[in-house]
Write a protein that holds these residues in place. Structure first.
Motif, mmCIF file in Angstrom:
data_model
loop_
_atom_site.group_PDB
_atom_site.id
_atom_site.type_symbol
_atom_site.label_atom_id
_atom_site.label_comp_id
_atom_site.label_asym_id
_atom_site.label_seq_id
_atom_site.Cartn_x
_atom_site.Cartn_y
_atom_site.Cartn_z
ATOM 1 N N GLU A 181 25.683 71.763 94.096
ATOM 2 C CA GLU A 181 24.545 71.958 94.994
ATOM 3 C C GLU A 181 23.972 70.592 95.334
ATOM 4 O OE1 GLU A 181 21.631 74.733 93.660
ATOM 5 O OE2 GLU A 181 23.134 76.110 92.816
ATOM 6 N N ARG A 182 24.014 70.259 96.620
ATOM 7 C CA ARG A 182 23.527 68.960 97.064
ATOM 8 C C ARG A 182 22.702 69.133 98.332
ATOM 9 N NH1 ARG A 182 28.640 64.766 96.163
ATOM 10 N NH2 ARG A 182 29.056 65.359 93.994
ATOM 11 N N HIS A 183 21.490 68.606 98.292
ATOM 12 C CA HIS A 183 20.597 68.616 99.453
ATOM 13 C C HIS A 183 20.422 70.033 100.012
ATOM 14 C CE1 HIS A 183 21.120 64.313 99.210
ATOM 15 N NE2 HIS A 183 22.411 64.419 99.447
ATOM 16 N N GLY A 184 20.288 71.003 99.114
ATOM 17 C CA GLY A 184 20.064 72.371 99.537
ATOM 18 C C GLY A 184 21.307 73.098 100.006
ATOM 19 N N GLN A 185 22.472 72.456 99.931
ATOM 20 C CA GLN A 185 23.727 73.072 100.340
ATOM 21 C C GLN A 185 24.623 73.278 99.122
ATOM 22 O OE1 GLN A 185 24.461 74.083 103.482
ATOM 23 N NE2 GLN A 185 22.434 73.419 104.156
ATOM 24 N N TYR A 187 28.481 73.494 97.783
ATOM 25 C CA TYR A 187 29.821 73.038 98.138
ATOM 26 C C TYR A 187 30.825 73.512 97.087
ATOM 27 C CZ TYR A 187 27.151 69.880 101.116
ATOM 28 O OH TYR A 187 26.291 69.361 102.038
#
Length: 272
Positions: A181-185, A187
């Motif tokens: 989970e990175r920057h609200g996304q 992957y």
């Protein structure tokens, strides 16, 4: 697991799942695969329904001093005894957690047929045992902690998990994925065979949001027929034939129904 040979990574596994699992004993026969999935669900390429986005990112190479510092930082952040340890040769050991996300059953060897008295006397019982398999649903969302080396590859992790469960399916049917989970996304990325999961764990830190590992079916869209056994391939052909026959039956039934309704409408129309 016992001691590994020289040069071979060793694995220690800690099981943390209490989920019950289902057995269904089957021989290598027509019913081995049919009760669990059809050719359509197994072979057809289907669109993804989740919001995971495949992505690739670079992982920096660390010097020995940076590795040592990273391990200290990692150990200071965890609230359990699953520490990482630096070895004298520069490698390190630690724990990775793998969550099972398998939707299909796996094949394990069923109990071997006990030798008869005559077989025991002749010493031939082992060679004459009938080879059978059992289809088995692994516990859903079970979590496995593996104690691995920094040089342990993703393919070795998969093979170790399969050996622990006595799974006889080809390891190429499975893949290890990482989720982040990175920057609200969110992957999702499939690890290559030679990637080192513990190294990725060290770089990401202990946070499960930063990185988590999943074992899933290796659905690349391309069917690797070489990874299937002969009984499986024969079963796929039979399943395809039955699906084709069922589709033809439904089509004929549909047009027969339409023809009947049209004929009823014609008979109901007044003459003239």
């Amino acid at each position: 697991m016992g001691e590994a040979d020289a040069g071979t990574p060793s694995f220690e596994m800690t099981w943390s799942s209490t989920t019950s699992s289902g057995y269904c004993s089957q021989e290598d026969s027509d019913s081995e695969l049919e009760q669990y999935f059809t050719a359509r669900t197994s072979l057809a390429r289907r669109p993804r329904r989740d919001q995971d986005e495949p992505v690739e990112w670079e992982t920096p190479d660390l010097s020995q001093a940076e590795v040592e510092q990273k391990i200290k930082e990692y150990n200071s952040q965890i609230n359990s005894n699953l520490f990482m340890s630096l070895n004298k040769d520069g490698s390190y050991t630690g724990f990775i957690k793998v969550q099972l996300k398998l939707v299909r059953p796996v094949s394990v060897p069923s109990s071997k047929k006990p030798p008869s008295l005559q077989d025991a006397r002749r010493g031939t019982g082992r060679g004459t045992a009938v080879r059978r398999r059992t289809s088995f649903y692994l516990p859903k969302d079970a979590v496995k902690h593996l104690h691995v080396l920094s040089r342990t590859r993703a393919r070795e992790v998969i093979e170790a998990l399969l050996r622990k469960f006595l799974v006889v399916d080809d390891p190429r049917k499975f893949a290890l994925f990482e989720r982040a989970e990175r920057h609200g996304q969110v992957y999702l990325r499939k690890l290559s065979d030679d990637e080192q999961p513990l190294r990725l764990r060290l770089l990401a830190g202990p946070s499960e949001k930063a990185l988590s590992f999943f074992l899933k079916e290796n659905d690349s869209g391309e069917v690797n027929w070489d990874a299937f056994s002969m009984p499986e391939l024969h079963n796929f052909l039979r399943i395809l034939q039955r699906e084709e026959e069922e589709h033809l039956r439904q089509i004929l039934q549909k047009y027969s129904y339409c023809r009947q309704k049209i004929q009823e409408a014609l008979h109901a129309c007044p003459l003239g």
